[in-house]
Design a protein around this motif. Structure first.
Motif, PDB file in Angstrom:
ATOM      1  N   GLY A  38       0.823  -1.197   0.000  1.00 23.64           N
ATOM      2  CA  GLY A  38       0.000   0.000   0.000  1.00 23.64           C
ATOM      3  C   GLY A  38       0.855   1.244   0.000  1.00 23.64           C
ATOM      4  O   GLY A  38       1.901   1.283  -0.630  1.00 23.64           O
ATOM      5  N   ILE A  86      -4.053   5.057  11.237  1.00 26.67           N
ATOM      6  CA  ILE A  86      -4.973   5.063  10.096  1.00 26.67           C
ATOM      7  C   ILE A  86      -4.415   6.003   9.044  1.00 26.67           C
ATOM      8  O   ILE A  86      -3.652   6.913   9.361  1.00 26.67           O
ATOM      9  CB  ILE A  86      -6.381   5.534  10.537  1.00 26.67           C
ATOM     10  CG1 ILE A  86      -7.405   5.429   9.392  1.00 26.67           C
ATOM     11  CG2 ILE A  86      -6.341   6.952  11.088  1.00 26.67           C
ATOM     12  CD1 ILE A  86      -8.847   5.686   9.840  1.00 26.67           C
ATOM     13  N   ASP A 144      -6.732   2.356   5.342  1.00 29.62           N
ATOM     14  CA  ASP A 144      -6.257   1.304   6.220  1.00 29.62           C
ATOM     15  C   ASP A 144      -6.369   1.790   7.659  1.00 29.62           C
ATOM     16  O   ASP A 144      -5.656   2.696   8.050  1.00 29.62           O
ATOM     17  CB  ASP A 144      -4.805   0.944   5.879  1.00 29.62           C
ATOM     18  CG  ASP A 144      -4.275  -0.224   6.706  1.00 29.62           C
ATOM     19  OD1 ASP A 144      -3.195  -0.739   6.352  1.00 29.62           O
ATOM     20  OD2 ASP A 144      -4.925  -0.623   7.696  1.00 29.62           O
ATOM     21  N   ASP A 145      -7.260   1.191   8.412  1.00 32.54           N
ATOM     22  CA  ASP A 145      -7.423   1.558   9.823  1.00 32.54           C
ATOM     23  C   ASP A 145      -7.047   0.398  10.736  1.00 32.54           C
ATOM     24  O   ASP A 145      -7.482   0.336  11.885  1.00 32.54           O
ATOM     25  CB  ASP A 145      -8.847   2.022  10.106  1.00 32.54           C
ATOM     26  CG  ASP A 145      -9.869   0.907   9.918  1.00 32.54           C
ATOM     27  OD1 ASP A 145     -11.049   1.118  10.220  1.00 32.54           O
ATOM     28  OD2 ASP A 145      -9.476  -0.195   9.462  1.00 32.54           O
ATOM     29  N   SER A 146      -6.239  -0.504  10.214  1.00 35.12           N
ATOM     30  CA  SER A 146      -5.886  -1.695  10.996  1.00 35.12           C
ATOM     31  C   SER A 146      -5.067  -1.362  12.236  1.00 35.12           C
ATOM     32  O   SER A 146      -4.976  -2.163  13.156  1.00 35.12           O
ATOM     33  CB  SER A 146      -5.117  -2.687  10.122  1.00 35.12           C
ATOM     34  OG  SER A 146      -3.944  -2.096   9.611  1.00 35.12           O
ATOM     35  N   LYS A 191       1.748   3.028   2.995  1.00 34.60           N
ATOM     36  CA  LYS A 191       2.124   3.433   4.339  1.00 34.60           C
ATOM     37  C   LYS A 191       3.584   3.129   4.619  1.00 34.60           C
ATOM     38  O   LYS A 191       4.181   2.212   4.052  1.00 34.60           O
ATOM     39  CB  LYS A 191       1.244   2.730   5.368  1.00 34.60           C
ATOM     40  CG  LYS A 191       1.284   1.211   5.309  1.00 34.60           C
ATOM     41  CD  LYS A 191       0.286   0.629   6.296  1.00 34.60           C
ATOM     42  CE  LYS A 191       0.329  -0.889   6.282  1.00 34.60           C
ATOM     43  NZ  LYS A 191      -0.685  -1.474   7.200  1.00 34.60           N
TER      44      LYS A 191
END
Lengths: 111, 114
Positions: free
Chosen positions: A96, B47, B56-58, A98
């Motif tokens: 992704g 997040i 993505d809030d994992s 991040k």
């Protein structure tokens, strides 16, 4: 999963000596590896980064090396000065968009 | 450019109270990230958003945490109810899509829950 190990956790060097921090990552698809410096009470700030198509990059007294086969990269600071004292974080861009950060290395340069 | 702007810089609250942290990303940045920093756990991604949409809030610890991004220039991180273990520095960061992945951090919000 996505993980990066950073060593050492603390590093004390004499002014003028070199400092080396190493990071090992898990995701072989990673292609971007930045280093951030965080001074006490301040925000992390990017100091240098490297991409997977390059093995080494230098910017004045700092350099970063990347070994994709071994999945590790290192930060080198030469001729350390008291203002280099800070916490340094390695990171890599995992799946992704991040960044996953290492645990940090507290560097103390003794005058 | 004023950079990533966060507020409040410091907040002290009592356990059980609601906490709202705010962030204004750099204009034109498409990605916004919320990180939490503690001595024990380092920098953790909670997040992130792309074009105001949560991707993505994992990393969000539990249901007490929620984040929103109603528009491209504003995001909030809410903790309700707060607990002492939530004490940390919360950083917001942003970057531009397609740019060299350079992440710019805000000054952080230091939260203390008594």
């Amino acid at each position: 999963g996505e993980n990066v190990e950073q060593h050492p956790s603390t590093l004390s060097v004499q002014e003028g000596d070199s400092a080396v921090i190493k990071c090992t990552y898990s995701d072989s698809a990673s292609n971007y590896f930045p280093w951030y410096k965080q001074e006490l009470g301040k925000r992390p700030q990017l100091i240098i980064d490297i991409r997977s198509n390059v093995g080494e990059k230098k910017d004045q007294r700092i350099a970063v090396t990347l070994n994709k086969t071994a999945k590790h990269f290192s930060l080198h600071i030469t001729e350390t000065q008291p203002e280099d004292s800070a916490v340094y974080f390695c990171a890599f861009k995992a799946a992704g968009n991040k960044l996953t950060f290492g645990g940090g290395t507290r560097v103390l340069v003794k005058p | 450019d004023a950079g990533v702007i966060q507020s409040p810089r410091h907040e002290v609250t009592e356990m059980g109270q609601e906490v709202t942290l705010r962030c204004k990303p750099i204009s034109g940045h498409d990605y916004l990230f919320w990180y939490r920093q503690t001595m024990m756990r380092g920098l953790e991604l909670l997040i992130y958003f792309n074009n105001n949409v949560p991707i993505d809030d994992s990393g969000m610890p539990e249901d007490r945490f929620s984040a929103k991004m109603p528009n491209a220039s504003f995001s909030t991180l809410k903790i309700q109810p707060s607990e002492p273990r939530d004490s940390a520095v919360y950083f917001c960061a942003s970057r531009r899509q397609g740019e060299a992945n350079v992440l710019t951090f805000g000054a952080g919000s230091r939260l203390t829950v008594l």
